[in-house]
Design a protein around this motif. Structure first.
Motif, PDB file in Angstrom:
ATOM      1  N   GLU A 215       0.816  -1.207   0.000  1.00  0.00           N
ATOM      2  CA  GLU A 215       0.000   0.000   0.000  1.00  0.00           C
ATOM      3  C   GLU A 215       0.856   1.267   0.000  1.00  0.00           C
ATOM      4  O   GLU A 215       0.535   2.252  -0.682  1.00  0.00           O
ATOM      5  CB  GLU A 215      -0.935  -0.012   1.210  1.00  0.00           C
ATOM      6  CG  GLU A 215      -1.972   1.102   1.192  1.00  0.00           C
ATOM      7  CD  GLU A 215      -2.880   1.047  -0.027  1.00  0.00           C
ATOM      8  OE1 GLU A 215      -3.260   2.131  -0.513  1.00  0.00           O
ATOM      9  OE2 GLU A 215      -3.186  -0.071  -0.495  1.00  0.00           O
ATOM     10  N   ARG A 216       1.956   1.237   0.750  1.00  0.00           N
ATOM     11  CA  ARG A 216       2.840   2.410   0.790  1.00  0.00           C
ATOM     12  C   ARG A 216       3.409   2.729  -0.588  1.00  0.00           C
ATOM     13  O   ARG A 216       3.586   3.898  -0.953  1.00  0.00           O
ATOM     14  CB  ARG A 216       3.994   2.173   1.772  1.00  0.00           C
ATOM     15  CG  ARG A 216       3.594   2.229   3.247  1.00  0.00           C
ATOM     16  CD  ARG A 216       4.777   1.914   4.136  1.00  0.00           C
ATOM     17  NE  ARG A 216       5.151   0.494   4.059  1.00  0.00           N
ATOM     18  CZ  ARG A 216       6.258  -0.013   4.602  1.00  0.00           C
ATOM     19  NH1 ARG A 216       7.112   0.792   5.234  1.00  0.00           N
ATOM     20  NH2 ARG A 216       6.506  -1.304   4.514  1.00  0.00           N
ATOM     21  N   VAL A 217       3.682   1.704  -1.352  1.00  0.00           N
ATOM     22  CA  VAL A 217       4.227   1.901  -2.703  1.00  0.00           C
ATOM     23  C   VAL A 217       3.147   2.461  -3.627  1.00  0.00           C
ATOM     24  O   VAL A 217       3.413   3.340  -4.454  1.00  0.00           O
ATOM     25  CB  VAL A 217       4.789   0.571  -3.243  1.00  0.00           C
ATOM     26  CG1 VAL A 217       5.138   0.684  -4.724  1.00  0.00           C
ATOM     27  CG2 VAL A 217       6.014   0.156  -2.446  1.00  0.00           C
ATOM     28  N   ASN A 218       1.916   1.961  -3.481  1.00  0.00           N
ATOM     29  CA  ASN A 218       0.819   2.475  -4.311  1.00  0.00           C
ATOM     30  C   ASN A 218       0.623   3.972  -4.111  1.00  0.00           C
ATOM     31  O   ASN A 218       0.328   4.711  -5.060  1.00  0.00           O
ATOM     32  CB  ASN A 218      -0.484   1.739  -3.976  1.00  0.00           C
ATOM     33  CG  ASN A 218      -0.451   0.287  -4.403  1.00  0.00           C
ATOM     34  OD1 ASN A 218       0.280  -0.080  -5.317  1.00  0.00           O
ATOM     35  ND2 ASN A 218      -1.243  -0.554  -3.743  1.00  0.00           N
ATOM     36  N   LYS A 219       0.764   4.429  -2.886  1.00  0.00           N
ATOM     37  CA  LYS A 219       0.570   5.857  -2.599  1.00  0.00           C
ATOM     38  C   LYS A 219       1.737   6.693  -3.106  1.00  0.00           C
ATOM     39  O   LYS A 219       1.560   7.853  -3.492  1.00  0.00           O
ATOM     40  CB  LYS A 219       0.420   6.049  -1.092  1.00  0.00           C
ATOM     41  CG  LYS A 219      -0.860   5.455  -0.527  1.00  0.00           C
ATOM     42  CD  LYS A 219      -0.938   5.633   0.981  1.00  0.00           C
ATOM     43  CE  LYS A 219      -2.224   5.040   1.534  1.00  0.00           C
ATOM     44  NZ  LYS A 219      -2.288   5.172   3.027  1.00  0.00           N
ATOM     45  N   LEU A 220       2.933   6.107  -3.130  1.00  0.00           N
ATOM     46  CA  LEU A 220       4.138   6.855  -3.492  1.00  0.00           C
ATOM     47  C   LEU A 220       4.304   7.000  -4.999  1.00  0.00           C
ATOM     48  O   LEU A 220       4.802   8.013  -5.491  1.00  0.00           O
ATOM     49  CB  LEU A 220       5.367   6.168  -2.895  1.00  0.00           C
ATOM     50  CG  LEU A 220       6.705   6.900  -3.029  1.00  0.00           C
ATOM     51  CD1 LEU A 220       6.654   8.246  -2.302  1.00  0.00           C
ATOM     52  CD2 LEU A 220       7.835   6.035  -2.474  1.00  0.00           C
ATOM     53  N   PHE A 221       3.861   5.977  -5.760  1.00  0.00           N
ATOM     54  CA  PHE A 221       4.079   5.975  -7.206  1.00  0.00           C
ATOM     55  C   PHE A 221       2.738   5.932  -7.940  1.00  0.00           C
ATOM     56  O   PHE A 221       2.089   4.879  -7.979  1.00  0.00           O
ATOM     57  CB  PHE A 221       4.934   4.778  -7.621  1.00  0.00           C
ATOM     58  CG  PHE A 221       6.309   4.770  -7.011  1.00  0.00           C
ATOM     59  CD1 PHE A 221       7.321   5.564  -7.528  1.00  0.00           C
ATOM     60  CD2 PHE A 221       6.579   3.982  -5.889  1.00  0.00           C
ATOM     61  CE1 PHE A 221       8.585   5.556  -6.970  1.00  0.00           C
ATOM     62  CE2 PHE A 221       7.833   3.980  -5.316  1.00  0.00           C
ATOM     63  CZ  PHE A 221       8.846   4.769  -5.858  1.00  0.00           C
ATOM     64  N   PRO A 222       2.312   7.035  -8.538  1.00  0.00           N
ATOM     65  CA  PRO A 222       1.043   7.062  -9.273  1.00  0.00           C
ATOM     66  C   PRO A 222       1.039   6.118 -10.474  1.00  0.00           C
ATOM     67  O   PRO A 222      -0.008   5.659 -10.912  1.00  0.00           O
ATOM     68  CB  PRO A 222       0.931   8.517  -9.741  1.00  0.00           C
ATOM     69  CG  PRO A 222       1.865   9.285  -8.867  1.00  0.00           C
ATOM     70  CD  PRO A 222       2.969   8.359  -8.501  1.00  0.00           C
ATOM     71  N   LEU A 223       2.221   5.854 -11.011  1.00  0.00           N
ATOM     72  CA  LEU A 223       2.333   4.999 -12.190  1.00  0.00           C
ATOM     73  C   LEU A 223       3.232   3.814 -11.858  1.00  0.00           C
ATOM     74  O   LEU A 223       4.369   3.997 -11.411  1.00  0.00           O
ATOM     75  CB  LEU A 223       2.922   5.790 -13.368  1.00  0.00           C
ATOM     76  CG  LEU A 223       3.202   5.003 -14.655  1.00  0.00           C
ATOM     77  CD1 LEU A 223       1.922   4.429 -15.233  1.00  0.00           C
ATOM     78  CD2 LEU A 223       3.898   5.899 -15.680  1.00  0.00           C
ATOM     79  N   LYS A 224       2.713   2.608 -12.079  1.00  0.00           N
ATOM     80  CA  LYS A 224       3.513   1.394 -11.856  1.00  0.00           C
ATOM     81  C   LYS A 224       3.482   0.527 -13.109  1.00  0.00           C
ATOM     82  O   LYS A 224       2.439   0.398 -13.750  1.00  0.00           O
ATOM     83  CB  LYS A 224       2.976   0.587 -10.663  1.00  0.00           C
ATOM     84  CG  LYS A 224       3.027   1.309  -9.339  1.00  0.00           C
ATOM     85  CD  LYS A 224       2.855   0.339  -8.164  1.00  0.00           C
ATOM     86  CE  LYS A 224       1.574  -0.459  -8.269  1.00  0.00           C
ATOM     87  NZ  LYS A 224       1.414  -1.418  -7.150  1.00  0.00           N
ATOM     88  N   MET A 225       4.626  -0.084 -13.414  1.00  0.00           N
ATOM     89  CA  MET A 225       4.743  -0.950 -14.590  1.00  0.00           C
ATOM     90  C   MET A 225       5.574  -2.173 -14.220  1.00  0.00           C
ATOM     91  O   MET A 225       6.539  -2.078 -13.468  1.00  0.00           O
ATOM     92  CB  MET A 225       5.418  -0.210 -15.751  1.00  0.00           C
ATOM     93  CG  MET A 225       4.668   1.005 -16.258  1.00  0.00           C
ATOM     94  SD  MET A 225       5.687   2.027 -17.350  1.00  0.00           S
ATOM     95  CE  MET A 225       6.821   2.761 -16.156  1.00  0.00           C
ATOM     96  N   TRP A 226       5.174  -3.290 -14.798  1.00  0.00           N
ATOM     97  CA  TRP A 226       5.899  -4.548 -14.554  1.00  0.00           C
ATOM     98  C   TRP A 226       6.139  -5.227 -15.892  1.00  0.00           C
ATOM     99  O   TRP A 226       5.221  -5.397 -16.691  1.00  0.00           O
ATOM    100  CB  TRP A 226       5.065  -5.462 -13.650  1.00  0.00           C
ATOM    101  CG  TRP A 226       5.737  -6.770 -13.306  1.00  0.00           C
ATOM    102  CD1 TRP A 226       6.044  -7.792 -14.164  1.00  0.00           C
ATOM    103  CD2 TRP A 226       6.181  -7.196 -12.017  1.00  0.00           C
ATOM    104  NE1 TRP A 226       6.652  -8.815 -13.490  1.00  0.00           N
ATOM    105  CE2 TRP A 226       6.744  -8.484 -12.179  1.00  0.00           C
ATOM    106  CE3 TRP A 226       6.157  -6.625 -10.746  1.00  0.00           C
ATOM    107  CZ2 TRP A 226       7.265  -9.204 -11.104  1.00  0.00           C
ATOM    108  CZ3 TRP A 226       6.673  -7.346  -9.687  1.00  0.00           C
ATOM    109  CH2 TRP A 226       7.222  -8.615  -9.856  1.00  0.00           C
TER     110      TRP A 226
END
Length: 854
Positions: A215-226
């Motif tokens: 959850e902390r990562v979701n709040k910190l990075f608006p854009l995520k890619m894998w």
């Protein structure tokens, strides 16, 4: 050791021969003697196959003998199957034909005399090859024995649910926090790169997923890619995969600089997190080229790289790398007990735990090895079997050489023969491929890999059981349940294991491939830029007995244009092919020559919006079990004689027609799965649906003109799942008739989404399924104002999901009667959520209640 694959194939061939021996046609064609001699020779060889399998590891010549035997057995299957197809139609030349027709047919390939000679010659050739193999066996001093049969039984308990949410992996919480600290700390770098380094099987990808989904990562990075990089650092592919991961956009229309431009737009002024999983590339220039594309993000953007290579980490990292270590002995034992014992502890088996300590000690802290062996021994309390695993020296792990494949092979050796073949077949698809259970079942079925002794058991169910068993043994992972189907993946080391078991039969062709020599059975086309002619140039003529041709890369990236001879004419050269996976291959017309592929069971033409025409000749494929036309939005019409495809079990359709052919789909009595998607002009389904006696799943998606379901749907007594999505005009109400009060249906799942016209649920269907219905999802139905009073009669309902139905203000009276209800999820329904919170007693009997505000 489980029974051998070669033994299993020999048994199948003998069964086929036995079904032909003594038949009138074999006598008429003068093949009786050859068939009986073939049967006798093969029976004597079969008796020593098990001993040969045990001794082959230390004898290269014996291993080659088994390979030749397997090869001739597979050829025998092809010829015998061809005989089965042709013989009933070709027993005699009808006397009423004119002399001219007789003469023309005599010189035709369909002439029964010519055909008889061809098949007779092939059977004699098979017999001669088998005689030579039988003669050669005397060199090996083989003894007669029967392999131990291992049935793919599903054990109760843990094994039956691969969808349970995974808790934090044992021993990785500290690693997770260290990676999190790297991500959370501010940096001046435009892009900060963190590498996670460790040998295969340590859990690098699992650790990365834990961080990525935090959850902390979701709040910190608006854009995520894998993206999974693997050993193919293809620049274009990686760009497309990043675009898809960020936006779920179809990249099929993007070419050249357009791809780069679109990725630039997505990243500009965004703070992003990018995962590059399983990187192998050790050439700095390739990384620099990619990195130059990633500098448009906001300062503080981060990249996580997982790799087995220290050199990769040195090239890519801008900060310290995190070197993942093996689990401690205590952590390894805890993980082992979790998978080896029903209770996850083994408190009642202290002696087995002592043996288990020695077993996990040899695993050197590699979680994948520990889990594999724990799963192998699950619920087995025979001390002798545990000691056999402990004393086996084949799977000892050498961390310096990253050699845990022998451990995994030990588990593989204990699979039944059908499970071995099903597992290894999946390696035709690339690493990190997301498999869909509905399609996998049809892959395996097309190749005859599924076995059951219960004549009433559907092969689709057998396939699903196989997948669950393979998951329970650690061969499959990442199961995701989408209610009407599920997906899963393979660990990259399991993928490596599958490839190592199939080297003599499988070929993976890409731009860098050399010509493939030898008689291989399965080809995977691994490069979307490789055109048809180049693909064929890499295939030796000896390999025309191929059974599978798969284009998995095109399915994901959608830009493969197979031009020239492959689709137009050369496809007919592969006369024994069972499976053609041509998803996202772009061509306009399927040639008439498709009808020559009489062995074909699986044909995937999905996601080809260029396809305009399917020839009528496709209806000659009477052994076809799977036909995918999903996403073929340019297809003008379906073949008129589709009713002739009597073996179809899985059908996905897109068409521009307003009305489906009369006496068409409704006549497919073997059909189990029917999916109509993007039929933009279709006004109704076929009225004669009562002919679909075997139909179990009916999905309707994005069909804007369909006005109603036909009344005949209520006669589909085997229907288990009905899903309707984005059919805005559809009316689900059906007329009550005198006998309908006694109607009994078996619907288990009912899903409706984006139905603007829906004001009430279909009473006739749902009440007739009150004793069987377990799952219901109602989503984005804006005009549904209330659930009916009869809803309380659905006493078998276990899970109910209601999403964004804004006019719903309360649950129906009597919902407390739904004592089987285990989970209730309500999301984005303000009035309904408020009502539930104000009257909690109404749903107090439901163990899991999730009320989610928008």
């Amino acid at each position: 050791m489980a029974e051998s694959i070669v033994f299993d194939i020999a048994t199948e061939v003998l069964t086929k021969i036995g079904s032909l021996v003594g038949r009138q046609v074999s006598l008429l064609w003068n093949l009786e003697s050859d068939l009986r001699r073939l049967e006798g020779t093969l029976s004597s060889i079969k008796a020593v196959i098990s001993d040969a399998e045990k001794k082959q590891a230390c004898n290269d010549q014996l291993r080659d003998w088994l390979r030749k035997l397997k090869d001739v057995l597979l050829d025998a299957e092809d010829v015998l199957e061809e005989f089965e197809f042709q013989a009933p139609k070709r027993e005699v030349v009808r006397q009423k034909r004119s002399t001219i027709r007789k003469v023309s047919q005599f010189f035709s390939s369909s002439n029964p005399v010519v055909l008889r000679c061809q098949i007779s010659h092939k059977i004699k050739e098979i017999r001669e090859r088998l005689d030579q193999i039988a003669s050669d066996r005397s060199r090996f001093s083989l003894i007669e024995s029967t392999p131990v049969e291992v049935r793919p039984v599903i054990l109760k308990g843990r094994e039956t649910d691969p969808f349970l949410g995974a808790s934090c992996p044992i021993g990785r919480e500290d690693d997770k926090e260290k990676i999190m600290s790297f991500l959370l700390q501010p940096t001046d770098n435009n892009v900060y790169v963190i590498s996670i380094v460790g040998i295969g099987g340590l859990g690098k990808t699992t650790l990365t997923k834990m961080v990525y989904n935090a959850e902390r990562v979701n709040k910190l990075f608006p854009l995520k890619m894998w993206t999974c990089v693997s050993d193919d650092f293809d620049f274009t592919r990686l760009m497309k995969e990043m675009i898809y991961s960020a936006t779920r956009e179809d990249c099929s229309k993007l070419k050249g600089d357009e791809i780069r431009k679109r990725l630039h737009e997505i990243l500009t002024d965004k703070k992003f997190l990018l995962v590059l999983d399983d990187v192998w590339n050790e050439k700095p220039q390739k990384w620099i080229e990619l990195k130059d594309l990633l500098v448009n993000g906001v300062n503080g953007s981060k990249i996580i790289v997982s790799t087995r290579s220290k050199k990769v980490a040195e090239i890519m990292s801008t900060g310290p790398s995190h070197f993942l270590q093996g689990l401690s002995n205590e952590e390894s034992l805890s993980l082992f007990k979790k998978y080896a014992f029903k209770d996850g502890e083994g408190k009642d088996f202290p002696r087995l735990i002592e043996i288990g300590k020695d077993i996990v000690g040899k695993c050197k802290g590699v979680p994948l090895a520990v889990r594999s062996l724990g799963s192998l021994l699950y619920a087995n309390t025979d001390e002798h079997e545990w000691l056999k695993i402990k004393g086996n020296n084949i799977w000892q792990v050498d961390q310096d050489n990253e050699d845990i494949l022998p451990v995994l092979k030990l588990s593989y050796d204990h699979l039944s023969s059908p499970l071995k073949r099903c597992f290894t077949y999946l390696c035709l698809f690339p690493k990190d491929y997301e498999y869909i259970n509905l399609h996998v079942a049809q892959y395996w079925m097309a190749l005859g890999l599924l076995k059951t002794s219960d004549k009433n058991e559907e092969l689709e169910d057998v396939a699903n059981q196989y997948m669950i068993v393979l998951w329970s043994r650690g061969f499959l992972e990442d199961f995701l349940d989408y209610n009407v189907h599920w997906t899963f993946k393979m660990h990259d080391l399991m993928h490596d294991l599958a490839i190592s078991m199939t080297e003599s039969e499988f070929a993976f062709i890409n731009v860098g491939s050399h010509k493939v020599d030898g008689k291989l059975r399965h080809f995977s086309h691994g490069d979307t830029e490789l055109c048809g002619e180049e693909f064929l140039q890499r295939i030796d003529d000896n390999s025309r007995s191929v059974r599978s041709i798969v284009f998995p890369a095109a399915e994901k990236y959608g830009d493969a244009r197979i031009i020239g001879s492959f689709i137009r004419k050369d496809i007919s050269k592969f006369k024994y092919v069972r499976l053609l996976h041509l998803c996202s291959i772009l061509f306009e017309v399927l040639p008439n020559s498709i009808c020559t592929l009489r062995h074909l069971r699986y044909l995937d033409l999905a996601c080809n919006d260029s396809l305009k025409k399917i020839p009528e000749s496709i209806c000659e494929l009477q052994n076809l079990q799977m036909l995918r036309l999903y996403g073929c939005s340019g297809l003008r019409k379906l073949p008129n004689n589709i009713r002739k495809m009597i073996c179809l079990r899985h059908l996905e359709i897109a068409t521009q027609e307003e009305v489906l052919p009369e006496n068409g789909i409704g006549c497919l009595s073997s059909l189990q799965f029917l999916y109509l998607c993007e039929c933009n002009s279709l006004r109704s389904l076929c009225e004669g649906m009562q002919g679909l006696k075997s139909l179990r799943k009916l999905f309707l998606t994005d069909n804007p003109m369909i006005l109603s379901l036909p009344d005949t749907i209520k006669y589909l007594t085997k229907l288990e799942a009905l899903a309707i999505r984005s059919c805005p005009k559809i009316n689900l109400k059906m007329e009550l008739q005198g006998e309908d009060h006694e109607l009994r249906l078996g619907l288990k799942k009912f899903i409706i989404k984006k139905l603007e016209s829906l004001v009430d649920l279909p009473q006739l269907l749902l009440q007739a399924s009150a004793d069987t219905l377990k799952y219901m999802q109602i989503k984005d139905c804006g005009n549904l104002e209330a659930l009916p009073e009869w809803f309380q009669n659905l006493t078998s309902l276990e899970k109910l999901e209601i999403t964004r139905c804004h006019k719903l203000s309360s649950l129906p009276e009597g919902i407390e009667r739904l004592t089987s209800l285990k989970e209730l999820k309500i999301e984005g329904c303000p009035s309904l959520i408020e009502s539930c919170r104000n009257d909690e007693l109404k749903i107090a009997h439901v163990p899991v209640v999730r009320l989610i505000d928008e």
